[in-house]
Design an enzyme around this catalytic site. Structure first.
Site, PDB file in Angstrom:
ATOM      1  N   GLU A  14     -45.604  55.285 -80.155  1.00 61.51           N
ATOM      2  CA  GLU A  14     -44.330  55.286 -80.898  1.00 61.51           C
ATOM      3  C   GLU A  14     -43.248  54.562 -80.100  1.00 61.51           C
ATOM      4  OE1 GLU A  14     -44.393  55.914 -83.952  1.00 61.51           O
ATOM      5  OE2 GLU A  14     -46.348  56.872 -83.979  1.00 61.51           O
ATOM      6  N   HIS A  69     -48.856  47.209 -85.107  1.00 60.22           N
ATOM      7  CA  HIS A  69     -50.182  47.714 -84.769  1.00 60.22           C
ATOM      8  C   HIS A  69     -51.058  46.599 -84.239  1.00 60.22           C
ATOM      9  CE1 HIS A  69     -49.426  51.426 -87.406  1.00 60.22           C
ATOM     10  NE2 HIS A  69     -49.231  51.697 -86.133  1.00 60.22           N
ATOM     11  N   CYS A  76     -52.523  46.393 -74.399  1.00 59.15           N
ATOM     12  CA  CYS A  76     -53.400  45.249 -74.110  1.00 59.15           C
ATOM     13  C   CYS A  76     -52.536  44.089 -73.597  1.00 59.15           C
ATOM     14  CB  CYS A  76     -54.183  44.848 -75.353  1.00 59.15           C
ATOM     15  SG  CYS A  76     -53.184  44.015 -76.598  1.00 59.15           S
TER      16      CYS A  76
HETATM   17 ZN   LIG Z   1     -48.140  53.128 -85.290  1.00 60.61          ZN
HETATM   18 ZN   LIG Z   2     -52.432  45.527 -78.202  1.00 59.11          ZN
END
Ligand SMILES: [Zn+2]
Ligand SMILES: [Zn+2]
Length: 170
Positions: A131, A140, A165
């Site tokens: 969040e 996302h 990432c």
């Molecule tokens: Zn989310």
């Molecule tokens: Zn990512």
């Protein structure tokens, strides 16, 4: 980046906020403040669903953002839903001040599993980071190990790591 506020919406499991502070502070290198707990308002709850309304909580948070210009993540010791969803683990303003994380489904006991504070707290840290990522403007991510991956179920949360990432970290 300005301070991160954690706002307990009721009594939380002992040690949880300390765990979140210890997880968030070194990652964002900003002060992480635990705000005085406040009770979730009754009008935020849908009694028929026995869940709280994520949009109502988020609207209340956005109406009263942190005075220091930081971000605030409310921690709800209950279940949460958003319009069109059976449940949601959290909701945030994209590139905004505020978010809410629902703790009920992060507890192994919710799924009939033995109590496991370590798993519970790890999941809470992952979804709080997720969040926070939204408040920083992240959408996302397709990488199932990235903390910004969408959790359709608790199994998705358990596949995620506590890290962004390489693409999201940038
Ligand atoms: Zn989310
Ligand atoms: Zn990512």
């Amino acid at each position: 980046m300005r301070p991160i506020h954690l706002l307990p919406l009721g009594a939380l499991p002992p040690g949880l906020t300390e765990h979140l502070v210890a997880t968030l502070a070194p990652r964002f290198r900003v002060p992480v403040v635990v705000d005085p707990p406040t009770e979730a308002r009754p009008d935020w709850r849908d009694d028929a669903r026995a869940q709280y309304r994520a949009d109502a909580i988020l609207a209340a948070l956005v109406a009263d953002p942190p005075a220091d210009g930081g971000r605030r993540i409310a921690l709800l010791p209950a279940d949460l839903f958003a319009p069109g969803l059976a449940f949601t683990l959290g909701l945030a303003t994209l590139a905004g001040c505020c978010a809410v994380v629902a703790l009920a489904r992060l507890d192994p006991a919710f799924h009939g599993e033995p109590p496991d504070a370590g798993r519970f707290f790890r999941r809470a840290a992952i979804e709080t980071l997720h969040e926070l990522g939204h408040t920083l403007g992240l959408a996302h991510c397709a990488d199932p190990a990235c903390v910004m991956h969408y959790s359709r179920s608790i199994a998705d949360t358990d596949r995620k790591t506590l890290d962004f990432c390489a693409a999201c970290a940038r």
